[in-house]
Design a protein around this motif. Structure first.
Motif, PDB file in Angstrom:
ATOM      1  N   GLU A  46       0.814  -1.218   0.000  1.00  0.00           N
ATOM      2  CA  GLU A  46       0.000   0.000   0.000  1.00  0.00           C
ATOM      3  C   GLU A  46       0.846   1.265   0.000  1.00  0.00           C
ATOM      4  O   GLU A  46       0.455   2.287  -0.571  1.00  0.00           O
ATOM      5  CB  GLU A  46      -0.919  -0.011   1.230  1.00  0.00           C
ATOM      6  N   TRP A  93      -7.174  -8.427  -6.843  1.00  0.00           N
ATOM      7  CA  TRP A  93      -6.572  -7.433  -7.727  1.00  0.00           C
ATOM      8  C   TRP A  93      -7.625  -6.498  -8.305  1.00  0.00           C
ATOM      9  O   TRP A  93      -8.725  -6.927  -8.665  1.00  0.00           O
ATOM     10  CB  TRP A  93      -5.845  -8.121  -8.864  1.00  0.00           C
ATOM     11  N   LEU A 166      -6.493   4.373 -13.140  1.00  0.00           N
ATOM     12  CA  LEU A 166      -5.261   3.993 -12.457  1.00  0.00           C
ATOM     13  C   LEU A 166      -4.151   3.714 -13.461  1.00  0.00           C
ATOM     14  O   LEU A 166      -4.413   3.463 -14.645  1.00  0.00           O
ATOM     15  CB  LEU A 166      -5.501   2.751 -11.582  1.00  0.00           C
ATOM     16  N   GLU A 168      -1.605   1.255 -13.040  1.00  0.00           N
ATOM     17  CA  GLU A 168      -1.250  -0.159 -13.139  1.00  0.00           C
ATOM     18  C   GLU A 168      -2.128  -0.970 -12.196  1.00  0.00           C
ATOM     19  O   GLU A 168      -2.828  -0.422 -11.328  1.00  0.00           O
ATOM     20  CB  GLU A 168       0.222  -0.372 -12.803  1.00  0.00           C
ATOM     21  N   ASP A 169      -2.099  -2.283 -12.365  1.00  0.00           N
ATOM     22  CA  ASP A 169      -2.884  -3.172 -11.515  1.00  0.00           C
ATOM     23  C   ASP A 169      -2.487  -2.995 -10.051  1.00  0.00           C
ATOM     24  O   ASP A 169      -1.305  -2.871  -9.721  1.00  0.00           O
ATOM     25  CB  ASP A 169      -2.659  -4.628 -11.923  1.00  0.00           C
ATOM     26  N   GLN A 170      -3.485  -3.006  -9.182  1.00  0.00           N
ATOM     27  CA  GLN A 170      -3.242  -2.818  -7.758  1.00  0.00           C
ATOM     28  C   GLN A 170      -3.988  -3.869  -6.944  1.00  0.00           C
ATOM     29  O   GLN A 170      -5.041  -4.354  -7.361  1.00  0.00           O
ATOM     30  CB  GLN A 170      -3.691  -1.421  -7.305  1.00  0.00           C
ATOM     31  N   GLU A 172      -6.035  -4.926  -3.433  1.00  0.00           N
ATOM     32  CA  GLU A 172      -6.902  -4.318  -2.435  1.00  0.00           C
ATOM     33  C   GLU A 172      -7.396  -5.385  -1.464  1.00  0.00           C
ATOM     34  O   GLU A 172      -7.421  -6.573  -1.791  1.00  0.00           O
ATOM     35  CB  GLU A 172      -8.103  -3.637  -3.096  1.00  0.00           C
TER      36      GLU A 172
END
Length: 288
Positions: A46, A93, A166, A168-170, A172
């Protein structure tokens, strides 16, 4: 549990459970270690720009959780990996371009990766296939999806949101805005499949002597050292009551049908006390 030595009547796994799940609510330091370390792993994901995380990522890579374990790994890496093992089942993701997401191994649909779906029959030969193969210009490519997945799964995938805003892939957390810390949520998830025991919950609400409460809890967990209990542990060779009752000494016997107990209750009733009559241990619990 009183500080002395004796027969282990209840396993530590039961003692460590929350009270609403039939346990005694004792906290296990070993069980809490993983959820507490998971906070460090989540912080590195994070907040990758902190001083420690910048140095950690520079040494082990941005996807440090995919790095193979080595005996020469630093203590920091071992702590992070210990936390990741607990944390990974609690993450999913956010899809942006799919560059960082493994189609089969990562959780990006609902709560599980496709490899863990019990009814999924995959046609994907490359287990390291990235999700970007199915995305073009911010949209799902339906023709490619239908090549690998069935009709129902294609509809489910097309409902997955692609976050164009966004970069890029994040990752959560699956549960947010609960008001609880990450460690508390991870500890609770250990017992999510255990059904709450109403027969024991009421007992913890009683304002009675601690030793009496402990004895009632042991009765509810079938952990009283009666003859049948000792027989199962191969400590005693007899299952009959030793004081003359020609019956097997089980919970039903010691709580409701013992001749001595029945005689005592009859005397108390003649004295004017209202003592209920029960025919089994289950009925005794419900009546209590």
């Amino acid at each position: 549990m009183d500080g002395g030595r004796g027969l282990h009547s209840v396993s530590w796994e039961v003692v460590y459970r929350p009270k609403e799940c039939g346990g005694w609510g004792v906290q296990s330091v070993v069980d809490r270690m993983g959820p507490l370390r998971a906070k460090f792993a989540w912080n590195s994901i994070e907040n990758p720009n902190s001083l420690f995380n910048r140095n950690f990522i520079a040494k082990y890579g941005k996807s440090w959780w995919k790095r193979e374990g080595t005996r020469s790994g630093s203590n920091s890496w071992k702590i992070m990996m210990s936390g990741w093992k607990v944390l990974k089942s609690f993450l999913r993701w956010k899809v942006v371009n799919g560059d960082n997401i493994d189609v089969l191994k990562d959780a990006w649909i609902m709560e599980k990766s496709l490899l863990k779906w019990p009814t999924f029959v995959g046609n994907v030969e490359d287990e390291d296939l990235k999700l970007n193969f199915f995305i073009e210009n911010g949209y799902w490519v339906e023709a490619k999806l239908r090549t690998f997945f069935g009709e129902d799964l294609v509809r489910l995938i097309e409902d997955v949101q692609i976050f164009d805003s966004l970069c890029e892939d994040q990752m959560e957390l699956r549960l947010q805005l609960t008001g609880k810390s990450l460690s508390a949520l991870l500890i609770e998830s250990r017992y999510k499949d255990i059904v709450a025991n109403d027969d024991i919950i009421w007992m913890h609400k009683l304002k009675i002597n601690a030793k009496i409460k402990l004895f009632l809890w042991r009765i509810c967990n079938d952990a009283v050292p009666i003859e049948f209990f000792l027989f199962k542990r191969r400590i005693s060779g007899c299952i009959l009551y030793p004081i003359g009752c020609d019956e097997t000494k089980k919970l039903d016997h010691i709580t409701t049908s013992c001749v001595i107990l029945v005689n005592v209750n009859n005397v108390l009733r003649r004295w004017g006390l209202k003592i209920p009559v029960f025919s089994s241990f289950t009925e005794w619990i419900q009546g209590m």
